[in-house]
Write a protein that holds these residues in place. Structure first.
Motif, PDB file in Angstrom:
ATOM      1  N   TYR A  29       0.746  -1.223  -0.089  1.00 62.13           N
ATOM      2  CA  TYR A  29       0.013   0.057  -0.126  1.00 62.13           C
ATOM      3  C   TYR A  29       0.935   1.206  -0.059  1.00 62.13           C
ATOM      4  N   GLY A  30       1.778   1.256   0.768  1.00 56.11           N
ATOM      5  CA  GLY A  30       2.900   2.404   0.608  1.00 56.11           C
ATOM      6  C   GLY A  30       3.408   2.457  -0.663  1.00 56.11           C
ATOM      7  N   GLN A  31       3.674   1.624  -1.552  1.00 58.26           N
ATOM      8  CA  GLN A  31       4.199   1.716  -2.952  1.00 58.26           C
ATOM      9  C   GLN A  31       3.071   2.449  -3.843  1.00 58.26           C
ATOM     10  N   LEU A  32       1.771   1.883  -3.477  1.00 66.52           N
ATOM     11  CA  LEU A  32       0.761   2.605  -4.205  1.00 66.52           C
ATOM     12  C   LEU A  32       0.678   3.848  -3.955  1.00 66.52           C
ATOM     13  N   LEU A  33       0.783   4.478  -2.619  1.00 70.22           N
ATOM     14  CA  LEU A  33       0.761   6.036  -2.539  1.00 70.22           C
ATOM     15  C   LEU A  33       1.903   6.586  -3.002  1.00 70.22           C
ATOM     16  N   LEU A  34       2.921   5.743  -2.972  1.00 71.18           N
ATOM     17  CA  LEU A  34       4.189   6.593  -3.575  1.00 71.18           C
ATOM     18  C   LEU A  34       4.163   6.734  -5.100  1.00 71.18           C
ATOM     19  N   ASP A  35       3.727   5.992  -5.759  1.00 68.13           N
ATOM     20  CA  ASP A  35       3.233   5.588  -7.154  1.00 68.13           C
ATOM     21  C   ASP A  35       1.964   6.524  -7.606  1.00 68.13           C
ATOM     22  N   GLY A  36       1.050   6.722  -6.748  1.00 71.97           N
ATOM     23  CA  GLY A  36      -0.294   7.443  -7.170  1.00 71.97           C
ATOM     24  C   GLY A  36      -1.154   6.261  -7.816  1.00 71.97           C
ATOM     25  N   ASN A  37      -1.067   5.229  -7.480  1.00 74.43           N
ATOM     26  CA  ASN A  37      -1.683   4.040  -8.321  1.00 74.43           C
ATOM     27  C   ASN A  37      -2.760   3.466  -7.540  1.00 74.43           C
ATOM     28  N   GLY A  38      -4.019   4.157  -8.073  1.00 72.87           N
ATOM     29  CA  GLY A  38      -5.345   3.459  -7.524  1.00 72.87           C
ATOM     30  C   GLY A  38      -5.744   4.490  -6.209  1.00 72.87           C
ATOM     31  N   ALA A  46       2.955   7.395   2.259  1.00 71.71           N
ATOM     32  CA  ALA A  46       3.930   5.924   1.817  1.00 71.71           C
ATOM     33  C   ALA A  46       4.972   5.863   2.979  1.00 71.71           C
ATOM     34  N   PHE A  47       5.734   6.911   3.370  1.00 69.77           N
ATOM     35  CA  PHE A  47       6.834   6.772   4.170  1.00 69.77           C
ATOM     36  C   PHE A  47       6.437   6.134   5.569  1.00 69.77           C
ATOM     37  N   ASP A  48       5.306   6.512   6.087  1.00 70.66           N
ATOM     38  CA  ASP A  48       4.646   5.962   7.203  1.00 70.66           C
ATOM     39  C   ASP A  48       4.282   4.714   7.025  1.00 70.66           C
ATOM     40  N   TRP A  49       3.721   4.229   5.812  1.00 65.00           N
ATOM     41  CA  TRP A  49       3.393   2.755   5.823  1.00 65.00           C
ATOM     42  C   TRP A  49       4.504   2.101   5.709  1.00 65.00           C
ATOM     43  N   MET A  64      12.719   0.616   1.341  1.00 62.46           N
ATOM     44  CA  MET A  64      11.951   1.903   0.851  1.00 62.46           C
ATOM     45  C   MET A  64      11.960   2.870   1.894  1.00 62.46           C
ATOM     46  N   VAL A  65      12.029   2.570   3.055  1.00 59.76           N
ATOM     47  CA  VAL A  65      12.122   3.884   4.149  1.00 59.76           C
ATOM     48  C   VAL A  65      13.545   4.321   3.701  1.00 59.76           C
ATOM     49  N   GLY A  66      14.724   3.622   3.313  1.00 58.96           N
ATOM     50  CA  GLY A  66      15.765   4.183   2.900  1.00 58.96           C
ATOM     51  C   GLY A  66      15.861   4.988   1.658  1.00 58.96           C
ATOM     52  N   ARG A  67      15.105   4.471   0.638  1.00 60.40           N
ATOM     53  CA  ARG A  67      14.828   5.182  -0.622  1.00 60.40           C
ATOM     54  C   ARG A  67      14.133   6.594  -0.212  1.00 60.40           C
ATOM     55  N   CYS A  68      13.008   6.435   0.542  1.00 57.59           N
ATOM     56  CA  CYS A  68      12.647   7.938   0.967  1.00 57.59           C
ATOM     57  C   CYS A  68      13.683   8.882   1.599  1.00 57.59           C
TER      58      CYS A  68
END
Length: 234
Positions: A29-38, A46-49, A64-68
């Motif tokens: 779900y974090g990835q969906l929020l990051l991408d704006g997918n759906g 996204a970071f919080d998730w 992904m926390v690292g990526r953020c």
């Protein structure tokens, strides 16, 4: 349990699981929020998730926390925190975290520059089949970082990275093919590089091709990589 394929339904389904504490769903779900997918794009959410999933030991979420932190998605850039996240996920066996941590070590971002340690992590990720890491190991051998310069080995590594789909590997493989008089074959790899490349890489590569000593690259290289980039955006 089947995850819906329609984007909005998928996002709602994963959010419900995420709110129930499922680490894998939190990461997805974090990835969906990051991408704006759906769902509306929201890097901070996204970071919080990702943090929630990472706290449960989900290594891709920790990466992904690292990526953020690394790229400033949802917060200010903090390379040192990014490095810490990557290192922990790398030590837990995630090839992408190995690659990301090695990149920071190679560049001296967030940690002291340490090319021998960077190469060791790139090689670990390469053994797991990570094409980007394979390409970076090739760069070490082409440039003589840490190891003795070995253009033949670099060429073999670039060919493997290209076959694995890394756009930088495709371009480096093409460069070496052109230098060996195989420009026609190389142009196909240049086009393939464009399909996965960032706009910044396409611009930089086009400028390189325009100035190349290989006549076919000067004449048709820019068109090839821009054609690939255009196909990817369709």
């Amino acid at each position: 349990m089947t995850i819906p394929t329609e984007p909005v339904a998928r996002a709602g389904f994963l959010r419900a699981l995420a709110e129930d504490g499922e680490a894998a769903a939190q990461a997805l779900y974090g990835q969906l929020l990051l991408d704006g997918n759906g769902v509306a794009r929201d890097a901070a959410a996204a970071f919080d998730w990702f943090v929630r999933a990472g706290a449960q030991g989900h290594v891709m979420a920790l990466n992904m926390v690292g990526r953020c932190y690394d790229l400033g998605w949802g917060m200010a850039v903090d390379k040192a925190r990014a490095a810490d996240c990557y290192r922990v996920a790398a030590e837990r066996g995630l090839d992408w975290a190995m690659y990301n941590y090695a990149t920071l070590l190679a560049l001296g971002q967030g940690v002291a520059e340490d090319k021998p340690a960077a190469l060791a992590w790139f090689e670990k990720a390469a053994k797991l089949g990570n094409a980007k890491a394979i390409n970076f190991v090739g760069s070490f051998h082409e440039d003589g970082w840490v190891v003795k310069r070995d253009l033949a080995k670099a060429a073999r590594l670039y060919a493997r990275a290209a076959a694995g789909g890394d756009f930088r590997g495709c371009f480096n493989h093409a460069r070496m093919l052109g230098e060996r008089g195989r420009a026609e074959e190389a142009l196909g790899w240049i086009e393939r590089a464009g399909r996965g490349a960032t706009p910044a890489f396409v611009a930089k590569a086009a400028a390189f091709l325009d100035a190349s000593p290989v006549p076919a690259f000067r004449a048709r290289g820019r068109a090839a990589i821009e054609r690939g980039a255009g196909a990817a955006s369709c």
